[in-house]
Write a protein that holds these residues in place. Structure first.
Motif, mmCIF file in Angstrom:
data_model
loop_
_atom_site.group_PDB
_atom_site.id
_atom_site.type_symbol
_atom_site.label_atom_id
_atom_site.label_comp_id
_atom_site.label_asym_id
_atom_site.label_seq_id
_atom_site.Cartn_x
_atom_site.Cartn_y
_atom_site.Cartn_z
ATOM 1 N N HIS A 368 0.827 -1.207 0.000
ATOM 2 C CA HIS A 368 0.000 0.000 0.000
ATOM 3 C C HIS A 368 0.869 1.268 0.000
ATOM 4 O O HIS A 368 0.464 2.294 -0.566
ATOM 5 C CB HIS A 368 -0.914 0.012 1.228
ATOM 6 C CG HIS A 368 -2.136 -0.839 1.089
ATOM 7 N ND1 HIS A 368 -3.133 -0.564 0.175
ATOM 8 C CD2 HIS A 368 -2.529 -1.974 1.738
ATOM 9 C CE1 HIS A 368 -4.095 -1.476 0.271
ATOM 10 N NE2 HIS A 368 -3.752 -2.342 1.214
ATOM 11 N N ASP A 369 2.029 1.197 0.620
ATOM 12 C CA ASP A 369 2.894 2.374 0.735
ATOM 13 C C ASP A 369 3.739 2.631 -0.504
ATOM 14 O O ASP A 369 4.216 3.751 -0.712
ATOM 15 C CB ASP A 369 3.821 2.230 1.949
ATOM 16 C CG ASP A 369 3.064 2.266 3.270
ATOM 17 O OD1 ASP A 369 1.934 2.783 3.285
ATOM 18 O OD2 ASP A 369 3.595 1.768 4.281
ATOM 19 N N LEU A 370 3.944 1.615 -1.319
ATOM 20 C CA LEU A 370 4.749 1.760 -2.530
ATOM 21 C C LEU A 370 3.907 2.331 -3.665
ATOM 22 O O LEU A 370 2.722 2.008 -3.784
ATOM 23 C CB LEU A 370 5.326 0.413 -2.962
ATOM 24 C CG LEU A 370 6.450 -0.156 -2.097
ATOM 25 C CD1 LEU A 370 6.728 -1.612 -2.472
ATOM 26 C CD2 LEU A 370 7.721 0.679 -2.254
ATOM 27 N N PRO A 371 4.498 3.168 -4.517
ATOM 28 C CA PRO A 371 3.737 3.708 -5.652
ATOM 29 C C PRO A 371 3.384 2.615 -6.647
ATOM 30 O O PRO A 371 4.028 1.561 -6.700
ATOM 31 C CB PRO A 371 4.700 4.733 -6.267
ATOM 32 C CG PRO A 371 6.062 4.288 -5.837
ATOM 33 C CD PRO A 371 5.886 3.692 -4.478
ATOM 34 N N SER A 372 2.375 2.867 -7.441
ATOM 35 C CA SER A 372 1.939 1.904 -8.441
ATOM 36 C C SER A 372 3.039 1.636 -9.458
ATOM 37 O O SER A 372 3.812 2.524 -9.815
ATOM 38 C CB SER A 372 0.698 2.424 -9.161
ATOM 39 O OG SER A 372 0.366 1.608 -10.260
ATOM 40 N N GLY A 385 -10.713 2.593 -17.195
ATOM 41 C CA GLY A 385 -11.326 3.235 -16.041
ATOM 42 C C GLY A 385 -10.922 2.680 -14.693
ATOM 43 O O GLY A 385 -11.452 3.100 -13.659
ATOM 44 N N ILE A 386 -9.989 1.735 -14.669
ATOM 45 C CA ILE A 386 -9.511 1.193 -13.394
ATOM 46 C C ILE A 386 -8.133 1.768 -13.123
ATOM 47 O O ILE A 386 -7.124 1.303 -13.666
ATOM 48 C CB ILE A 386 -9.447 -0.350 -13.409
ATOM 49 C CG1 ILE A 386 -10.809 -0.935 -13.773
ATOM 50 C CG2 ILE A 386 -8.994 -0.873 -12.054
ATOM 51 C CD1 ILE A 386 -10.825 -2.453 -13.831
ATOM 52 N N GLY A 387 -8.085 2.779 -12.300
ATOM 53 C CA GLY A 387 -6.821 3.417 -11.983
ATOM 54 C C GLY A 387 -6.055 2.650 -10.922
ATOM 55 O O GLY A 387 -6.603 1.830 -10.198
ATOM 56 N N SER A 388 -4.762 2.932 -10.834
ATOM 57 C CA SER A 388 -3.907 2.266 -9.849
ATOM 58 C C SER A 388 -3.106 3.320 -9.106
ATOM 59 O O SER A 388 -2.304 4.039 -9.700
ATOM 60 C CB SER A 388 -2.967 1.274 -10.546
ATOM 61 O OG SER A 388 -2.114 0.658 -9.615
ATOM 62 N N LYS A 389 -3.335 3.397 -7.794
ATOM 63 C CA LYS A 389 -2.664 4.422 -6.997
ATOM 64 C C LYS A 389 -1.493 3.885 -6.191
ATOM 65 O O LYS A 389 -0.687 4.664 -5.669
ATOM 66 C CB LYS A 389 -3.676 5.069 -6.051
ATOM 67 C CG LYS A 389 -4.283 4.095 -5.047
ATOM 68 C CD LYS A 389 -5.291 4.772 -4.143
ATOM 69 C CE LYS A 389 -5.898 3.761 -3.153
ATOM 70 N NZ LYS A 389 -6.888 4.394 -2.246
ATOM 71 N N ASP A 390 -1.399 2.567 -6.046
ATOM 72 C CA ASP A 390 -0.310 1.998 -5.257
ATOM 73 C C ASP A 390 0.044 0.610 -5.789
ATOM 74 O O ASP A 390 -0.622 0.078 -6.677
ATOM 75 C CB ASP A 390 -0.687 1.928 -3.770
ATOM 76 C CG ASP A 390 -2.008 1.209 -3.520
ATOM 77 O OD1 ASP A 390 -2.317 0.273 -4.288
ATOM 78 O OD2 ASP A 390 -2.731 1.569 -2.576
ATOM 79 N N ALA A 391 1.124 0.026 -5.235
ATOM 80 C CA ALA A 391 1.578 -1.282 -5.701
ATOM 81 C C ALA A 391 0.589 -2.389 -5.353
ATOM 82 O O ALA A 391 0.527 -3.404 -6.041
ATOM 83 C CB ALA A 391 2.954 -1.594 -5.101
#
Length: 426
Positions: A368-372, A385-391
């Motif tokens: 959760h803390d790592l970037p996507s 339409g499915i974005g990714s905000k974290d790893a």
């Protein structure tokens, strides 16, 4: 076709108002039963009401009713418990072994369902056939599925580590060394890196941990790089001499060509520097597993793998002429990939085997803390339409793509199920 029919029955996607036996009796499905993955009827312990009678027993599904005879069920007592035969084509009457006629029903399902199923499964020319309908799904449903996928992927990686641990008699450091080597291959050279590590056991390399040159000589020599390296390079000559010495002393057998890939690759990503970093990490740290499981926070974990390359590899991408300036071995994004593929799975595996729930939670928190991640799969789902905000999310999308979309297992994907269920009931 039969698998699709089983899916429709199992998930109650039939148009209930249209259910009648071929002889006109109304059918109500109270409980579809339990799917049988072994020999025998397709569904056990189903409950169906046929006319005024409630039946409890098994259900068999065929594309054609005549498949009952083709599969020789008519003489098999295991099928005497079938209370309903569900078919697509009613081309014959079927009976139990004692001659009793078994109620038979044609599967009533929306034509749109069959059409949409084939659009999802059979359109190999479309990367993501469900893309136009994804925006129709609720965010809660989507988030729930992505969460399950992320955990599924993390547990799969932890399971692989547990398998390696058994192979190496519980040696955590050797196991970590092998998964680290594979991760340093960064997909393109993951297989050759793993095979190289497996050919040079960690305990053997650690005997020479006081000499970076000795470890590099073993790795580059076994990897097949010294054979084609320029002979007029003094460092190549040193490594070649060291490798010949160890090969003779320890009867090292040369590996089959490992299939290293370098075409269309940026010099920063050449396998030479990845091997040099692996050698450096082996020589500098004998308790890598302990450092990983005890480190808290992304920055602390990044520091474990940000080992600077010195000497020859500070200014070289491969054997030969030096670069005009030095470069860091790994970029921030590359280091984060190691945290995703090495640190998090290792923490999950260690926590699971030692009953350490806090460590397992830290493994999830790390993702959760790592970037996507930024790759073609994340981009593909982003355009839908499915974005990714974290790893955590990007790992879920990678798992979805590789394990459900590419093999066209839409029936087992919650998104596919949602879309198909909507078509079945229209």
């Amino acid at each position: 076709m039969e698998r699709l029919m089983q899916y429709v029955w199992q998930h109650r996607l039939l148009v209930q108002t249209d259910l009648v036996t071929v002889d006109g009796r109304r059918v109500s499905v109270i409980d579809p039963g339990r799917l049988n993955t072994d020999a025998g009827p397709d569904f056990f312990n189903a409950k169906v009401k046929i006319g005024d009678n409630l039946w409890v027993g098994d259900v068999e599904i065929h594309v054609r009713a005549s498949d009952w005879h083709r599969h020789r069920h008519d003489g098999d007592r295991a099928y005497d418990s079938v209370v309903l035969h569900v078919v697509d084509k009613d081309d014959t009457q079927i009976c139990r072994s004692n001659g009793e006629v078994i109620p038979q029903m044609r599967m009533a399902c929306s034509p749109e369902f069959h059409c949409r199923y084939h659009e999802l499964v059979d359109r190999a020319d479309i990367d993501l056939p469900c893309a136009r309908e994804i925006p129709e799904l609720s965010s809660l449903h989507l988030t729930d599925w992505l969460t399950s996928l992320a955990y599924e992927r993390l547990y799969a990686k932890a399971g692989h580590i547990e398998d390696l641990l058994k192979q190496y008699a519980g040696d955590w450091e050797q196991t970590c060394y092998v998964i680290l080597a594979r991760a340093l291959g960064f997909s393109t050279n993951s297989e050759p890196m793993e095979r190289l590590a497996m050919s040079l056991p960690l305990h053997f390399l650690r005997k020479h941990s006081d000499s970076d040159v000795a470890i590099e000589a073993l790795m580059f020599g076994q990897g097949g790089f010294l054979e084609k390296a320029p002979k007029d390079d003094p460092y190549v000559a040193t490594l070649d001499r060291e490798h010949r010495f160890f090969a003779h002393k320890f009867s090292l057998k040369p590996l089959q060509p490992l299939g290293w890939k370098m075409a269309r690759m940026r010099p920063h990503n050449f396998p030479h520097r990845r091997i040099a970093l692996l050698a450096r990490l082996v020589a500098s740290d004998s308790r890598l597993v302990s450092r990983i499981i005890k480190s808290e926070g992304v920055d602390a974990l990044r520091g474990i793998f940000n080992e600077p390359l010195t000497g020859y590899w500070a200014t070289h991408f491969t054997f030969g002429p030096a670069s005009e300036r030095s470069y860091e071995c790994l970029s921030r994004s590359s280091t984060d990939i190691l945290l995703i593929n090495v640190a998090a799975p290792l923490m999950m595996a260690y926590g699971t085997l030692h009953g350490d729930e806090e460590l397992c939670s830290r493994a999830v928190d790390l993702l959760h803390d790592l970037p996507s991640e930024n790759n073609s799969i994340v981009t593909l789902f982003g355009s839908a339409g499915i974005g990714s905000k974290d790893a955590f999310t990007s790992q879920a999308l990678i798992h979805l793509r590789r394990n459900y979309c590419q093999p066209r297992k839409c029936l087992y994907c919650r998104l596919g199920h949602r879309l198909l269920a909507a078509k079945a009931r229209r």
